[in-house]
Design a protein around this motif. Structure first.
Motif, PDB file in Angstrom:
ATOM      1  N   ASP A  27      62.327  30.248  17.597  1.00 15.87           N
ATOM      2  CA  ASP A  27      61.005  29.869  18.114  1.00 15.87           C
ATOM      3  C   ASP A  27      60.785  30.318  19.553  1.00 15.87           C
ATOM      4  O   ASP A  27      59.655  30.630  19.939  1.00 15.87           O
ATOM      5  CB  ASP A  27      60.823  28.349  18.018  1.00 15.87           C
ATOM      6  N   TYR A  28      61.847  30.327  20.326  1.00 20.20           N
ATOM      7  CA  TYR A  28      61.765  30.720  21.743  1.00 20.20           C
ATOM      8  C   TYR A  28      62.828  31.786  22.000  1.00 20.20           C
ATOM      9  O   TYR A  28      63.889  31.503  22.565  1.00 20.20           O
ATOM     10  CB  TYR A  28      61.948  29.496  22.646  1.00 20.20           C
ATOM     11  N   PRO A  29      62.548  33.024  21.593  1.00 22.36           N
ATOM     12  CA  PRO A  29      63.588  34.055  21.568  1.00 22.36           C
ATOM     13  C   PRO A  29      63.825  34.790  22.883  1.00 22.36           C
ATOM     14  O   PRO A  29      64.828  35.499  23.010  1.00 22.36           O
ATOM     15  CB  PRO A  29      63.042  35.033  20.517  1.00 22.36           C
ATOM     16  N   MET A  30      62.921  34.641  23.847  1.00 24.55           N
ATOM     17  CA  MET A  30      63.028  35.384  25.107  1.00 24.55           C
ATOM     18  C   MET A  30      63.610  34.486  26.206  1.00 24.55           C
ATOM     19  O   MET A  30      63.486  33.264  26.164  1.00 24.55           O
ATOM     20  CB  MET A  30      61.658  35.890  25.553  1.00 24.55           C
ATOM     21  N   VAL A  31      64.243  35.113  27.205  1.00 24.47           N
ATOM     22  CA  VAL A  31      64.793  34.384  28.347  1.00 24.47           C
ATOM     23  C   VAL A  31      63.876  34.588  29.548  1.00 24.47           C
ATOM     24  O   VAL A  31      63.653  35.715  29.991  1.00 24.47           O
ATOM     25  CB  VAL A  31      66.213  34.867  28.685  1.00 24.47           C
ATOM     26  N   LEU A  32      63.340  33.479  30.076  1.00 24.66           N
ATOM     27  CA  LEU A  32      62.472  33.532  31.243  1.00 24.66           C
ATOM     28  C   LEU A  32      63.304  33.473  32.523  1.00 24.66           C
ATOM     29  O   LEU A  32      64.160  32.606  32.691  1.00 24.66           O
ATOM     30  CB  LEU A  32      61.490  32.356  31.232  1.00 24.66           C
ATOM     31  N   ASN A  33      63.006  34.381  33.431  1.00 21.47           N
ATOM     32  CA  ASN A  33      63.597  34.417  34.769  1.00 21.47           C
ATOM     33  C   ASN A  33      62.439  34.313  35.767  1.00 21.47           C
ATOM     34  O   ASN A  33      61.401  34.948  35.584  1.00 21.47           O
ATOM     35  CB  ASN A  33      64.354  35.740  34.943  1.00 21.47           C
ATOM     36  N   SER A  50      64.348  39.679  27.895  1.00 16.51           N
ATOM     37  CA  SER A  50      64.052  38.870  29.079  1.00 16.51           C
ATOM     38  C   SER A  50      62.619  39.091  29.530  1.00 16.51           C
ATOM     39  O   SER A  50      62.015  40.130  29.262  1.00 16.51           O
ATOM     40  CB  SER A  50      65.004  39.227  30.228  1.00 16.51           C
ATOM     41  N   VAL A  51      62.099  38.105  30.232  1.00 18.55           N
ATOM     42  CA  VAL A  51      60.763  38.198  30.824  1.00 18.55           C
ATOM     43  C   VAL A  51      60.840  37.592  32.228  1.00 18.55           C
ATOM     44  O   VAL A  51      61.500  36.572  32.433  1.00 18.55           O
ATOM     45  CB  VAL A  51      59.704  37.481  29.955  1.00 18.55           C
ATOM     46  N   PHE A  52      60.200  38.245  33.176  1.00 13.33           N
ATOM     47  CA  PHE A  52      60.167  37.747  34.553  1.00 13.33           C
ATOM     48  C   PHE A  52      58.748  37.336  34.896  1.00 13.33           C
ATOM     49  O   PHE A  52      57.799  38.093  34.672  1.00 13.33           O
ATOM     50  CB  PHE A  52      60.630  38.828  35.527  1.00 13.33           C
ATOM     51  N   LEU A  91      57.832  42.674  31.179  1.00 13.33           N
ATOM     52  CA  LEU A  91      58.493  42.820  29.881  1.00 13.33           C
ATOM     53  C   LEU A  91      59.038  44.233  29.721  1.00 13.33           C
ATOM     54  O   LEU A  91      58.463  45.199  30.242  1.00 13.33           O
ATOM     55  CB  LEU A  91      57.510  42.548  28.742  1.00 13.33           C
ATOM     56  N   ASN A  92      60.112  44.336  28.991  1.00 13.76           N
ATOM     57  CA  ASN A  92      60.600  45.646  28.592  1.00 13.76           C
ATOM     58  C   ASN A  92      59.640  46.255  27.568  1.00 13.76           C
ATOM     59  O   ASN A  92      59.096  45.535  26.722  1.00 13.76           O
ATOM     60  CB  ASN A  92      61.997  45.532  28.001  1.00 13.76           C
ATOM     61  N   LYS A  93      59.439  47.556  27.639  1.00 11.92           N
ATOM     62  CA  LYS A  93      58.421  48.177  26.787  1.00 11.92           C
ATOM     63  C   LYS A  93      58.762  48.087  25.293  1.00 11.92           C
ATOM     64  O   LYS A  93      57.848  48.016  24.457  1.00 11.92           O
ATOM     65  CB  LYS A  93      58.211  49.632  27.188  1.00 11.92           C
TER      66      LYS A  93
END
Length: 883
Positions: A577-583, A653-655, A614-616
């Protein structure tokens, strides 16, 4: 021309400033060439300080229950209500939450009042959020919270490791010192360890984009590799340390070899081997770390994993060697010195029996606290549960900066009595207060601050205190006296500093690291003329640039301790459900929650609204495109921000930057998204690892407005605003189309001015509206609205606002948003110091075949002041193909 030497109010570098009071009653700010932190250099934020001195949004009168009042009423109200709570519920029912924006003298009085007289240790600081893991790591290893080295070490080393630190943006002046050192010594190696490819990688010989949270495994692997290849300093280890066997046993278990460490960190084996080999062969090695290490649910262990490697090689306290923590706030170190963290006493003392007794006797404290208080996250949880009844927030904005910020806001809303001392009227936190107390702003304060290398500097006022604004130490002292407490009759900050220094020397005799005994009797003239000096400053001795060079530490047996580090996973891992890591973190030209930098037009040109980087490849998989609005959501909350897509971000990851608040955007307080997991030792929150989902946010329409006046934003589903030169810039989106766009725009931009003219265009088939309003020939406002988020560039239009008269040709092009023949669009700001735009840079690079940032600087000045834009200039050279 009157000139005042003072200190920058931004990051922990602690740059010296010279503020000049010009003949035309304006101020200009330049770097102090004699200050040892910066030698005249300034970053973009420091250079723009003169733009932040206006009275807009200043809190100038005390306010009680929404009504302005005099100081007597406000101070009596605070004293009486706190006293009532203490009498009914005990001292543990009250708390202070303070800030690294305070001067040391302010900090000292707050800590003395709470711990010595109220009798509780429920005083914590927002520095808990940025460097408390470093404090805990230092104390476990050294027996004291001592930064071993100095800034010169960054220039004298031959291997510099930057880990968890985007120094190019967060500590730009130090970064430029490193850049210059590398130019002076081409053999110097720089390694950047960071999941993101940040601007700091511009100077790197090696970038290790490790898996988020795996730092301890990497440094455990280094410790084990050094041992396996006999690179330890056997004599130093034998004479000056203990605990190595257990630290090695654990390191060998988790990182038995290079291949295992690389696999766990998701790095190339060859790259990890290069780091280990460089470290082993390079005696003069400095490891600089910051929030990427500290802001973790195992941050203290990560700090100790780094220190272990330096202890093993004996590289500490010597020129060009050592672990080095750089702090986020201007006086985070001063707060540590006076004990503003809830688990410390003043002058780096702790809650052991001897220290409690010593501080109690020195203060003649009637109700000395005997145990640690609540750390920041726990403090606000206790507030939420109703256990804390009265809270005093000083010089900080926890409604924006605390993790799980929505829950923190709920806690403050239901608090029985909330006092906020601030210089700003409108912040996300002041909106919740029962009492507002107007404090002095940066240019009005007098006192001291301590930077990341233990250097104490004077902050001197160059502005008169406006109306009823008062120093924080004065406000605290007045409340203390009204509560019936003695020992708070201070008349000036010098008296407080003398007491602070005297406490550091009291029954010390070299047994404690923090020692200002040479300043315990400082007189008014010496205090006023005090020059930047590193502590310890002992009677009869020179100040020390480095500590521990003699191998003597402040533990019970004088030996440094190796700490066994068992790598821990983050507080919560990504799932389906929450697959990305927020920084989260900083951007180049903004500071904390923007109450100061948000005032500067030139600081708002580089990044005008919050974004999700985000990474492309990830973006493509989620059908997210550059410039699109996206929703970033966790189990705590969500934000709506602009998508920024590149190859610098690590996949998965997402910043999102930390600065935006409800004063500058509709839904961009990223700490509403951040989970509240904390390090069990330091209490520092995990800002670098929150599982999130990222999805497109599709609105019915998108637009932007440029206006000399602020506009009402209630009807927009998304908005972000920034101050530009002479106008406000709004980015907008809505979920409902207007029946009449022309009428809608005119209502938004209406005014009573005479001589108003409109130019408008509306395409009903495409639902596109463009309108511009002119007053006496000058562009006053314009609005661009459409069903897609691809709209004309804003920069050329913004430039038109600086013209007294917009000529006929320019006027005809306004609704297209693009310049005509013979006119130029400078493009998005790249160099904030000199307001140089992207298009101008690209044109000059191509025309002149420029191949280095230095050549660009010769032609356009870009990059010649703070140097923060140098990495972007280099990218443009590659993109344009200059030379």
């Amino acid at each position: 021309m009157l000139q005042v030497k003072t200190t920058c109010p931004y990051c922990g570098v602690g740059c010296g400033l010279v503020v000049s009071h010009n003949d035309d009653k304006t101020f200009s700010v330049s770097g102090d060439k004699k200050h040892p932190a910066n030698f005249g250099r300034l970053c973009s934020k420091g250079s723009a300080l003169a733009e932040t001195l206006d009275m807009e949004n200043r809190l100038l009168q005390p306010v009680v229950n929404g009504q302005q009042c005099d100081w007597d009423m406000a101070l009596d109200t605070v004293a009486d209500r706190f006293q009532e709570v203490i009498e009914q519920h005990g001292p543990e029912a009250v708390a202070f939450y303070v800030s690294g924006q305070l001067l040391t003298e302010d900090y000292y009085v707050a800590n003395k009042l709470m711990k010595g007289f109220i009798g509780s240790s429920n005083i914590d600081t927002n520095s808990r959020l940025c460097m408390s893991s470093s404090v805990a790591g230092h104390k476990r290893a050294f027996g004291s919270d001592t930064v071993p080295g100095c800034y010169q070490d960054l220039e004298q080393c031959e291997l510099l490791i930057l880990t968890g630190s985007n120094m190019a943006w967060c500590h730009p002046v130090l970064y430029q010192r490193i850049v210059q050192a590398k130019k002076n010594n081409p053999e110097m190696k720089v390694v950047v360890i960071d999941p993101r490819r940040t601007a700091s990688c511009d100077v790197a010989d090696l970038h290790l984009a490790l898996k988020p949270g795996s730092d301890a495994i990497l440094f455990n692997g280094l410790l084990n590799w050094l041992n396996e290849h006999n690179h330890g300093d056997a004599e130093f280890i034998h004479k000056h340390t203990e605990g190595l066997d257990e630290a090695l046993r654990v390191a060998q278990w988790f990182s038995p070899n290079v291949e295992a460490a690389a696999q766990h960190c998701e790095l190339g084996t060859d790259d990890v081997a290069i780091l280990y080999q460089w470290f082993s062969k390079t005696e003069k090695t400095v490891t600089v770390y910051s929030q990427g290490i500290n802001q973790s649910s195992s941050g203290t262990d990560k700090v100790n994993a780094i220190i272990n490697c330096h202890l093993f090689t004996g590289r500490i306290g010597q020129p060009g060697m050592g672990p080095f923590s750089v702090t986020g706030q201007p006086n985070a170190m001063g707060g540590r010195e006076v004990g503003a963290l809830s688990n410390q006493l003043a002058a780096h003392m702790d809650f052991d029996k001897a220290d409690i007794d010593r501080v109690e006797r020195f203060w003649q404290a009637p109700k000395m606290a005997t145990k640690p208080g609540l750390k920041a996250v726990d403090l606000f949880e206790a507030l939420h549960r109703g256990e804390i009844k009265a809270l005093w927030v000083i010089a900080t904005n926890p409604a924006v900066s605390m993790p799980d910020a929505y829950r923190v806001r709920q806690a403050m809303q239901q608090c029985d009595f909330l006092v906020v001392s601030d210089c700003a009227t409108q912040t996300d936190t002041t909106a919740l207060a029962d009492v507002l107390l107007p404090a002095l702003a940066w240019g009005e304060k007098s006192g001291t601050v301590t930077n990341s290398e233990r250097c104490i500097s004077r902050q001197r006022p160059f502005l008169e205190a406006p109306e009823n604004a008062k120093a924080d130490w004065w406000i605290l002292s007045q409340v203390a006296q009204r509560m019936g407490y003695h020992g708070f009759d201070y008349q000036r900050p010098q008296q407080i500093f003398r007491e602070h220094a005297a406490l550091s020397a009291f029954e010390n005799n070299g047994t404690r690291d923090f020692d200002l005994s040479a300043l315990a009797d400082i007189d008014a003239e010496s205090y006023e003329n005090f020059k930047p000096t590193q502590w310890p400053i002992k009677t009869g001795q020179q100040a020390q640039a480095r500590v521990f060079g003699n191998g003597e530490f402040f533990t019970a047996n004088g030996r440094a301790k190796f700490i066994s580090v068992t790598p821990q996973p983050p507080g919560r891992l990504p799932d389906i459900d929450y697959p990305m890591v927020l920084n989260t973190g900083r951007v180049r030209d903004q500071w904390h929650t923007m109450t100061r930098t948000g005032k500067s037009p030139r600081l708002n040109g580089h990044v005008i609204e919050s974004y999700a980087e985000l990474n492309k490849i990830d973006a493509k998989a989620m059908a997210i495109y550059p410039g699109q609005l996206v929703e970033v959501k966790s189990t705590q909350g969500k934000v709506i921000v602009r998508a920024s897509i590149n190859e610098s971000q690590r996949r998965g990851s997402v910043f999102v930057p930390m600065h935006w608040n409800d004063q500058f955007a509709s839904s961009a307080v990223v700490d509403k998204v951040v989970n509240a997991y904390t390090d069990p030792i330091s209490g520092q929150p995990e800002f670098k690892h929150t599982p999130v989902q990222v999805t497109p946010y599709n609105a019915a329409w998108y637009g932007f407005i440029l206006s000399r006046d602020m506009i009402e934003t209630a009807s927009f589903s998304y908005w972000a605003r920034s101050r530009r030169q002479g106008l406000w810039h709004y980015e907008l989106a809505g979920n409902q189309m207007a029946d009449d766009w022309a009428n809608y725009a005119r209502q938004l931009l209406c005014s009573d001015a005479q001589g108003v003219e409109w130019s408008e265009f509306f395409d009903s088939s495409k639902q596109t509206y463009r309108g511009a309003r002119f007053i006496d020939g000058q562009l006053d406002s314009c609005a661009f609205i459409g069903t897609g988020y691809h709209l004309p560039p804003r920069d050329w239009l913004i430039e038109l606002f600086s013209k007294d008269i917009v000529d006929r040709q320019e006027r005809m092009r306004v609704l297209s948003g693009t310049p005509g023949v013979g006119q130029e669009d400078a493009g998005k700001i790249v160099c904030s110091c000199f307001s140089v735009g992207r298009n101008t840079l690209c044109k000059k690079i191509k025309q002149m075949k420029l191949t280095t940032p230095e050549q660009i600087g010769e032609h356009l000045q870009a990059g010649t002041n703070c140097g923060s834009c140098m990495p972007e200039l280099r990218e443009l050279i590659v993109e344009v193909g200059g030379g």
